[in-house]
Motif scaffolding. Sequence first.
Motif, PDB file in Angstrom:
ATOM      1  N   VAL A  40      53.959  40.898  77.295  1.00 26.18           N
ATOM      2  CA  VAL A  40      53.606  39.487  77.138  1.00 26.18           C
ATOM      3  C   VAL A  40      54.756  38.606  77.618  1.00 26.18           C
ATOM      4  CG1 VAL A  40      52.992  37.685  75.486  1.00 26.18           C
ATOM      5  CG2 VAL A  40      52.007  39.977  75.246  1.00 26.18           C
ATOM      6  N   ASP A  41      55.967  38.906  77.182  1.00 26.26           N
ATOM      7  CA  ASP A  41      57.133  38.115  77.580  1.00 26.26           C
ATOM      8  C   ASP A  41      57.354  38.169  79.085  1.00 26.26           C
ATOM      9  OD1 ASP A  41      57.518  37.510  74.908  1.00 26.26           O
ATOM     10  OD2 ASP A  41      59.119  38.992  74.626  1.00 26.26           O
ATOM     11  N   ALA A  42      57.237  39.349  79.669  1.00 23.81           N
ATOM     12  CA  ALA A  42      57.440  39.482  81.116  1.00 23.81           C
ATOM     13  C   ALA A  42      56.359  38.734  81.889  1.00 23.81           C
ATOM     14  CB  ALA A  42      57.459  40.957  81.510  1.00 23.81           C
ATOM     15  N   LYS A  50      50.819  38.004  88.116  1.00 24.33           N
ATOM     16  CA  LYS A  50      50.019  37.899  89.342  1.00 24.33           C
ATOM     17  C   LYS A  50      49.508  39.264  89.794  1.00 24.33           C
ATOM     18  CE  LYS A  50      50.267  33.482  90.119  1.00 24.33           C
ATOM     19  NZ  LYS A  50      49.058  32.660  90.052  1.00 24.33           N
ATOM     20  N   ARG A  51      49.986  40.320  89.163  1.00 25.90           N
ATOM     21  CA  ARG A  51      49.570  41.683  89.507  1.00 25.90           C
ATOM     22  C   ARG A  51      49.084  42.460  88.287  1.00 25.90           C
ATOM     23  NH1 ARG A  51      48.205  40.909  94.178  1.00 25.90           N
ATOM     24  NH2 ARG A  51      49.761  40.685  95.771  1.00 25.90           N
ATOM     25  N   MET A  52      48.585  41.740  87.293  1.00 22.81           N
ATOM     26  CA  MET A  52      48.017  42.384  86.106  1.00 22.81           C
ATOM     27  C   MET A  52      46.533  42.042  86.034  1.00 22.81           C
ATOM     28  SD  MET A  52      50.931  41.520  83.225  1.00 22.81           S
ATOM     29  CE  MET A  52      50.152  42.441  81.910  1.00 22.81           C
ATOM     30  N   VAL A  53      45.731  43.022  85.662  1.00 20.79           N
ATOM     31  CA  VAL A  53      44.302  42.784  85.447  1.00 20.79           C
ATOM     32  C   VAL A  53      43.924  43.302  84.062  1.00 20.79           C
ATOM     33  CG1 VAL A  53      43.621  42.782  87.872  1.00 20.79           C
ATOM     34  CG2 VAL A  53      43.669  44.932  86.637  1.00 20.79           C
ATOM     35  N   ASP A  77      48.331  30.108  78.825  1.00 18.82           N
ATOM     36  CA  ASP A  77      46.970  29.879  79.318  1.00 18.82           C
ATOM     37  C   ASP A  77      46.817  30.218  80.800  1.00 18.82           C
ATOM     38  OD1 ASP A  77      46.163  29.077  76.805  1.00 18.82           O
ATOM     39  OD2 ASP A  77      46.304  26.938  77.253  1.00 18.82           O
ATOM     40  N   ASP A  78      47.767  29.800  81.638  1.00 23.05           N
ATOM     41  CA  ASP A  78      47.659  30.084  83.073  1.00 23.05           C
ATOM     42  C   ASP A  78      47.789  31.576  83.357  1.00 23.05           C
ATOM     43  OD1 ASP A  78      50.384  29.800  82.280  1.00 23.05           O
ATOM     44  OD2 ASP A  78      50.983  29.594  84.377  1.00 23.05           O
ATOM     45  N   VAL A  79      48.614  32.264  82.589  1.00 23.92           N
ATOM     46  CA  VAL A  79      48.776  33.707  82.719  1.00 23.92           C
ATOM     47  C   VAL A  79      47.479  34.411  82.318  1.00 23.92           C
ATOM     48  CG1 VAL A  79      50.016  35.714  81.790  1.00 23.92           C
ATOM     49  CG2 VAL A  79      51.273  33.635  82.399  1.00 23.92           C
ATOM     50  N   MET A  80      46.893  33.981  81.210  1.00 15.13           N
ATOM     51  CA  MET A  80      45.644  34.567  80.736  1.00 15.13           C
ATOM     52  C   MET A  80      44.537  34.409  81.784  1.00 15.13           C
ATOM     53  SD  MET A  80      44.192  36.252  78.289  1.00 15.13           S
ATOM     54  CE  MET A  80      45.234  36.073  76.872  1.00 15.13           C
ATOM     55  N   GLU A  81      44.467  33.239  82.393  1.00 19.34           N
ATOM     56  CA  GLU A  81      43.456  32.983  83.420  1.00 19.34           C
ATOM     57  C   GLU A  81      43.613  33.953  84.590  1.00 19.34           C
ATOM     58  OE1 GLU A  81      42.052  29.160  86.131  1.00 19.34           O
ATOM     59  OE2 GLU A  81      43.423  28.866  84.465  1.00 19.34           O
ATOM     60  N   ASP A  82      44.851  34.200  85.006  1.00 17.19           N
ATOM     61  CA  ASP A  82      45.092  35.144  86.099  1.00 17.19           C
ATOM     62  C   ASP A  82      44.698  36.560  85.690  1.00 17.19           C
ATOM     63  OD1 ASP A  82      46.052  33.237  87.850  1.00 17.19           O
ATOM     64  OD2 ASP A  82      48.162  33.624  87.391  1.00 17.19           O
ATOM     65  N   ILE A  83      45.149  36.994  84.527  1.00 20.16           N
ATOM     66  CA  ILE A  83      44.906  38.373  84.090  1.00 20.16           C
ATOM     67  C   ILE A  83      43.426  38.622  83.828  1.00 20.16           C
ATOM     68  CG2 ILE A  83      45.337  40.053  82.255  1.00 20.16           C
ATOM     69  CD1 ILE A  83      48.130  38.795  81.942  1.00 20.16           C
ATOM     70  N   MET A  84      42.741  37.645  83.237  1.00 23.98           N
ATOM     71  CA  MET A  84      41.352  37.859  82.845  1.00 23.98           C
ATOM     72  C   MET A  84      40.371  37.875  84.010  1.00 23.98           C
ATOM     73  SD  MET A  84      41.330  38.512  79.664  1.00 23.98           S
ATOM     74  CE  MET A  84      39.688  38.271  79.040  1.00 23.98           C
ATOM     75  N   TYR A  85      40.640  37.111  85.101  1.00 28.44           N
ATOM     76  CA  TYR A  85      39.658  37.161  86.188  1.00 28.44           C
ATOM     77  C   TYR A  85      40.194  36.822  87.568  1.00 28.44           C
ATOM     78  CZ  TYR A  85      39.230  32.136  85.338  1.00 28.44           C
ATOM     79  OH  TYR A  85      39.481  30.815  85.165  1.00 28.44           O
ATOM     80  N   LYS A  86      41.152  35.942  87.709  1.00 33.34           N
ATOM     81  CA  LYS A  86      41.605  35.570  89.053  1.00 33.34           C
ATOM     82  C   LYS A  86      42.208  36.749  89.813  1.00 33.34           C
ATOM     83  CE  LYS A  86      42.426  30.619  88.824  1.00 33.34           C
ATOM     84  NZ  LYS A  86      43.471  29.579  88.943  1.00 33.34           N
ATOM     85  N   ASN A  87      43.012  37.544  89.136  1.00 30.91           N
ATOM     86  CA  ASN A  87      43.639  38.675  89.813  1.00 30.91           C
ATOM     87  C   ASN A  87      42.615  39.730  90.234  1.00 30.91           C
ATOM     88  OD1 ASN A  87      46.059  37.394  89.415  1.00 30.91           O
ATOM     89  ND2 ASN A  87      46.668  38.646  87.684  1.00 30.91           N
TER      90      ASN A  87
END
Length: 107
Positions: A40-42, A50-53, A77-87
């Motif tokens: 989470v911290d990283a 940007k490379r987690m799904v 929030d922006d990290v969650m958005e990337d991990i949950m679907y953008k990536n």
Amino acid sequence: FPYANEMIGIMINNADIANIWVLADFFMSLPGIPCRQDWVDAANNYMIHKRMVFGTAYPVRPMKMAIDQFRALGFNDDVMEDIMYKNAAELFKLGSQVPALQAAKVR
């Protein structure tokens, strides 16, 4: 898990290569799992998000439970958005379908 810190280091050191993807799944939601907060911290402080799904580990747990537990981990929030679907949209080349994925967010 079990080499989370090593993987985080590899991802940070090779971020410019952009060929490494990590699946954040079942183990991250288990209470007391080693290195959970390190992920989470990283993700919140470096570009590794940007490379987690996201992955549910279904059928081990119901999908809604997996999503709820993952959302409670403390990602920005922006990290969650990337991990949950953008990536995933980027990885699977679904670029034009991102608005449809956003609309389909499980709440």
